[in-house]
Scaffold this motif. Structure first.
Motif, PDB file in Angstrom:
ATOM      1  N   ILE A 177       0.814  -1.214   0.000  1.00 56.42           N
ATOM      2  CA  ILE A 177       0.000   0.000   0.000  1.00 56.42           C
ATOM      3  C   ILE A 177       0.847   1.264   0.000  1.00 56.42           C
ATOM      4  CG2 ILE A 177      -1.682   1.326   1.372  1.00 56.42           C
ATOM      5  CD1 ILE A 177      -2.863  -1.332   2.270  1.00 56.42           C
ATOM      6  N   CYS A 178       2.012   1.214   0.625  1.00 50.29           N
ATOM      7  CA  CYS A 178       2.796   2.430   0.854  1.00 50.29           C
ATOM      8  C   CYS A 178       4.044   2.550  -0.008  1.00 50.29           C
ATOM      9  CB  CYS A 178       3.199   2.522   2.331  1.00 50.29           C
ATOM     10  SG  CYS A 178       1.790   2.534   3.469  1.00 50.29           S
ATOM     11  N   ALA A 179       4.555   1.459  -0.557  1.00 49.64           N
ATOM     12  CA  ALA A 179       5.780   1.544  -1.351  1.00 49.64           C
ATOM     13  C   ALA A 179       5.530   2.359  -2.619  1.00 49.64           C
ATOM     14  CB  ALA A 179       6.274   0.142  -1.711  1.00 49.64           C
ATOM     15  N   PRO A 180       6.394   3.329  -2.935  1.00 47.83           N
ATOM     16  CA  PRO A 180       6.177   4.154  -4.141  1.00 47.83           C
ATOM     17  C   PRO A 180       6.157   3.335  -5.423  1.00 47.83           C
ATOM     18  CG  PRO A 180       7.843   5.133  -2.698  1.00 47.83           C
ATOM     19  CD  PRO A 180       7.568   3.758  -2.159  1.00 47.83           C
ATOM     20  N   PHE A 181       6.856   2.200  -5.446  1.00 49.43           N
ATOM     21  CA  PHE A 181       6.920   1.370  -6.648  1.00 49.43           C
ATOM     22  C   PHE A 181       5.779   0.361  -6.720  1.00 49.43           C
ATOM     23  CE2 PHE A 181       9.642  -0.318  -3.286  1.00 49.43           C
ATOM     24  CZ  PHE A 181       9.120  -1.587  -3.099  1.00 49.43           C
ATOM     25  N   SER A 182       4.841   0.427  -5.788  1.00 50.00           N
ATOM     26  CA  SER A 182       3.769  -0.547  -5.751  1.00 50.00           C
ATOM     27  C   SER A 182       2.755  -0.278  -6.855  1.00 50.00           C
ATOM     28  CB  SER A 182       3.076  -0.528  -4.386  1.00 50.00           C
ATOM     29  OG  SER A 182       2.076  -1.525  -4.316  1.00 50.00           O
ATOM     30  N   GLY A 183       1.931  -1.260  -7.112  1.00 48.87           N
ATOM     31  CA  GLY A 183       0.884  -1.162  -8.114  1.00 48.87           C
ATOM     32  C   GLY A 183       0.033  -2.412  -8.079  1.00 48.87           C
ATOM     33  N   HIS A 184      -0.783  -2.596  -9.091  1.00 53.69           N
ATOM     34  CA  HIS A 184      -1.740  -3.693  -9.083  1.00 53.69           C
ATOM     35  C   HIS A 184      -1.062  -5.057  -8.982  1.00 53.69           C
ATOM     36  CE1 HIS A 184      -5.690  -5.523 -10.157  1.00 53.69           C
ATOM     37  NE2 HIS A 184      -4.922  -6.459 -10.683  1.00 53.69           N
ATOM     38  N   ASP A 185      -0.023  -5.278  -9.776  1.00 59.53           N
ATOM     39  CA  ASP A 185       0.614  -6.597  -9.813  1.00 59.53           C
ATOM     40  C   ASP A 185       1.316  -6.913  -8.489  1.00 59.53           C
ATOM     41  OD1 ASP A 185      -0.250  -7.092 -12.406  1.00 59.53           O
ATOM     42  OD2 ASP A 185       1.490  -6.090 -13.284  1.00 59.53           O
ATOM     43  N   LEU A 186       2.028  -5.942  -7.938  1.00 60.41           N
ATOM     44  CA  LEU A 186       2.679  -6.161  -6.649  1.00 60.41           C
ATOM     45  C   LEU A 186       1.650  -6.411  -5.562  1.00 60.41           C
ATOM     46  CD1 LEU A 186       5.219  -6.283  -4.904  1.00 60.41           C
ATOM     47  CD2 LEU A 186       5.075  -3.798  -4.643  1.00 60.41           C
ATOM     48  N   GLN A 187       0.534  -5.697  -5.608  1.00 62.71           N
ATOM     49  CA  GLN A 187      -0.516  -5.887  -4.608  1.00 62.71           C
ATOM     50  C   GLN A 187      -1.177  -7.254  -4.757  1.00 62.71           C
ATOM     51  OE1 GLN A 187      -2.937  -2.430  -5.296  1.00 62.71           O
ATOM     52  NE2 GLN A 187      -1.556  -1.061  -4.207  1.00 62.71           N
ATOM     53  N   ARG A 188      -1.240  -7.778  -5.984  1.00 62.97           N
ATOM     54  CA  ARG A 188      -1.777  -9.134  -6.166  1.00 62.97           C
ATOM     55  C   ARG A 188      -0.833 -10.160  -5.557  1.00 62.97           C
ATOM     56  NH1 ARG A 188      -6.677 -10.211  -6.791  1.00 62.97           N
ATOM     57  NH2 ARG A 188      -6.959  -9.120  -8.774  1.00 62.97           N
ATOM     58  N   VAL A 189       0.465  -9.975  -5.769  1.00 61.98           N
ATOM     59  CA  VAL A 189       1.439 -10.864  -5.155  1.00 61.98           C
ATOM     60  C   VAL A 189       1.357 -10.760  -3.632  1.00 61.98           C
ATOM     61  CG1 VAL A 189       3.900 -11.357  -4.907  1.00 61.98           C
ATOM     62  CG2 VAL A 189       2.970 -10.809  -7.156  1.00 61.98           C
ATOM     63  N   MET A 190       1.186  -9.548  -3.133  1.00 64.53           N
ATOM     64  CA  MET A 190       1.012  -9.344  -1.691  1.00 64.53           C
ATOM     65  C   MET A 190      -0.209 -10.094  -1.175  1.00 64.53           C
ATOM     66  SD  MET A 190      -1.273  -7.312   0.340  1.00 64.53           S
ATOM     67  CE  MET A 190      -1.704  -5.925  -0.699  1.00 64.53           C
ATOM     68  N   GLN A 191      -1.310 -10.051  -1.921  1.00 65.23           N
ATOM     69  CA  GLN A 191      -2.518 -10.760  -1.513  1.00 65.23           C
ATOM     70  C   GLN A 191      -2.285 -12.268  -1.476  1.00 65.23           C
ATOM     71  OE1 GLN A 191      -5.628 -10.664  -4.399  1.00 65.23           O
ATOM     72  NE2 GLN A 191      -7.224 -11.383  -2.987  1.00 65.23           N
ATOM     73  N   ILE A 192      -1.604 -12.790  -2.478  1.00 66.41           N
ATOM     74  CA  ILE A 192      -1.323 -14.234  -2.500  1.00 66.41           C
ATOM     75  C   ILE A 192      -0.439 -14.615  -1.323  1.00 66.41           C
ATOM     76  CG2 ILE A 192      -0.209 -16.074  -3.815  1.00 66.41           C
ATOM     77  CD1 ILE A 192      -1.052 -14.589  -6.363  1.00 66.41           C
ATOM     78  N   ALA A 193       0.554 -13.776  -1.000  1.00 62.51           N
ATOM     79  CA  ALA A 193       1.434 -14.058   0.137  1.00 62.51           C
ATOM     80  C   ALA A 193       0.654 -14.040   1.449  1.00 62.51           C
ATOM     81  CB  ALA A 193       2.574 -13.045   0.176  1.00 62.51           C
ATOM     82  N   ILE A 194      -0.257 -13.081   1.606  1.00 64.12           N
ATOM     83  CA  ILE A 194      -1.087 -13.041   2.820  1.00 64.12           C
ATOM     84  C   ILE A 194      -1.989 -14.265   2.875  1.00 64.12           C
ATOM     85  CG2 ILE A 194      -2.944 -11.781   3.982  1.00 64.12           C
ATOM     86  CD1 ILE A 194      -1.706  -9.203   3.017  1.00 64.12           C
ATOM     87  N   GLY A 195      -2.559 -14.649   1.729  1.00 69.24           N
ATOM     88  CA  GLY A 195      -3.378 -15.854   1.698  1.00 69.24           C
ATOM     89  C   GLY A 195      -2.586 -17.088   2.069  1.00 69.24           C
ATOM     90  N   PHE A 196      -1.346 -17.172   1.596  1.00 71.10           N
ATOM     91  CA  PHE A 196      -0.482 -18.305   1.940  1.00 71.10           C
ATOM     92  C   PHE A 196      -0.244 -18.361   3.448  1.00 71.10           C
ATOM     93  CE2 PHE A 196       3.747 -20.163   2.591  1.00 71.10           C
ATOM     94  CZ  PHE A 196       3.610 -21.379   1.933  1.00 71.10           C
TER      95      PHE A 196
END
Length: 466
Positions: free
Chosen positions: A24-43
């Motif tokens: 949410i806060c990283a300047p380089f973040s975006g949709h794809d990184l947030q999807r990877v983040m969601q998968i990691a949280i789900g894991f």
């Protein structure tokens, strides 16, 4: 045993917070990184959930059978879809979101009331970081000496400002919690109100009408619940008016004084236009009428290419066109049943000022706002919004009191759920490992041959039509 469960919960919470901060806060973040983040949280949620054995069921039998029916219908729809793997991937997102919700519910159940403070601190931390980023970008823009300013460029870490607005719809209601707590000191209350005003400033500057609509409906609903709901609405109105006043000072008074023209002004968004939603709503309606029973398959709105979007920006239409009308009716029934049960508890405890009761009110307002926004926006599609929806639902589940005597858990159902969630997260990890190394190349190829801009769905380039 209790200590080990709490330790595993603490690890899950720390990892989740770190992932949320990056996504949410990283300047380089975006949709794809947030999807990877969601998968990691789900894991992490699946690992945490599989390590505990509930002493009582999370839902009653009617809800459990309803969820099983939704999964069964979704599986049938996926197997009959044009691209079964993508359909199963969407189903895996649904299951992993449920796993995240149960993980947060378990975390709150075993951690108790102190975790309510932790949740509030997490929300304040994320909103404070985003506010500082916005103010820093604003200072740079005013000091740059340019003759024009676009407030949209002050928003960061989201590939579209509407996705930023969805995050604000979840967090604006929670930022009012410190203002409701009787035990909060005057100085902390003042800082909390300042943050709420700044968060409203960003919401106004972003111009996401879905956020404004969601907060308006949430305010009307909670105002009918009791005095604390009306007090919550009062603080939100005060924050909104203050944010509007600050916006006027910055982007009208100060900008005019410095000779800066403001483009994409918030007032330009005060329209009733559909912003291109008409064609995709018609596409969803035609899909629904063509295959009403099982739909075209989860995610398969994106399998019919159009020039607007890979999802219809309307939750009911999306679910009905992709999963079918029977599944949609089942989801609507379960949502209405759960929402009414929460309203009953809120009405019964309308006069109480305990932290858990006030948090329940704020969480319910966030849920109402998000579901309202999902009628005109992709709340059920975007990764950050899916994570926050799971968090809000899971916390509400943990706070909800049982109306009937506690019964024993269902061991067979729990083992089946653990297997299903493990298979779902395994599929999501497989898709991420397959696509992420080539994702930039695929985006460039799509832009060069098929489209002028990306249409997010699972990835930022979400069109799966071949």
């Amino acid at each position: 045993m209790v200590l080990s469960v709490q330790l595993r919960g603490s690890i899950f919470l720390v990892v989740t917070v770190c992932l949320l901060v990056v996504g949410i806060c990283a300047p380089f973040s975006g949709h794809d990184l947030q999807r990877v983040m969601q998968i990691a949280i789900g894991f992490c949620a699946v690992l945490y959930g599989s390590s505990i054995t509930p002493t009582e069921p999370w839902v009653d039998r009617q809800t459990a059978w309803g969820l099983a029916l939704i999964v069964g219908l979704g599986l049938a729809s996926s197997l009959l879809a044009h691209q079964p793997l993508w359909a199963l991937t969407e189903m895996a997102l649904f299951v992993s979101s449920a796993a995240i919700a149960l993980a947060f519910a378990s975390l709150r159940r075993y951690g108790g009331e102190p975790l309510d403070r932790v949740l509030l601190l997490i929300v304040v931390l994320l909103c404070l970081i985003k506010t500082l980023q916005y103010l820093y970008a604003g200072v740079l823009a005013f000091a740059s000496g340019g003759h024009t300013m676009n407030p949209d460029l002050l928003l960061s870490s989201f590939s579209n400002k509407r996705f930023y607005g969805q995050f604000q719809t979840f967090t604006l209601p929670l930022l009012a919690l410190p203002l409701l707590l009787p035990t909060v000191s005057r100085s902390l209350r003042g800082m909390a109100f300042a943050l709420l005003c700044a968060w409203w400033l960003i919401a106004i500057s972003g111009g996401t009408r879905g956020t404004w609509l969601g907060m308006a409906v949430a305010g009307m609903v909670v105002a009918l619940i009791g005095p604390w709901g009306r007090r919550w609405l009062g603080w939100q109105l005060a924050g909104m008016l203050s944010g509007l006043w600050i916006y006027w000072l910055l982007f009208t008074v100060l900008a005019t004084y410095l000779g800066i023209d403001t483009s994409n002004d918030a007032s330009d968004r005060l329209t009733t236009s559909l912003s291109g939603r008409g064609p995709i709503w018609w596409q969803g309606w035609h899909m629904l009428t063509e295959r009403p029973w099982l739909g075209f398959g989860p995610m398969h709105f994106a399998d019919i290419a159009n020039k607007v979007a890979a999802h219809p920006h309307q939750a009911v239409l999306q679910w009905a066109s992709e999963w079918g009308v029977p599944s949609t009716l089942c989801v609507a029934f379960l949502a209405a049943r759960s929402g009414w049960a929460t309203i009953v508890v809120l009405r019964e405890r309308a006069q109480f000022s305990e932290r858990a009761d006030l948090l329940r009110l704020c969480l319910f307002a966030a849920l109402v706002g998000a579901l309202t926004q999902s009628m005109v926006d992709g709340v059920l599609v975007m990764p950050t919004s899916q994570v926050w929806l799971a968090l809000v639902v899971g916390w509400l589940m943990a706070l909800h009191p049982w109306r009937t005597p506690v019964t024993a858990s269902w061991p067979l159902a729990w083992r089946a759920w653990k297997l299903l969630s493990a298979l779902a997260i395994a599929l999501l990890v497989f898709v991420a490992l397959r696509d992420v190394p080539h994702i930039k190349q695929a985006q460039r190829q799509y832009l060069d041959t098929l489209g002028s801009y990306l249409q997010p769905r699972f990835w930022a380039q979400g069109v799966i039509a071949r």
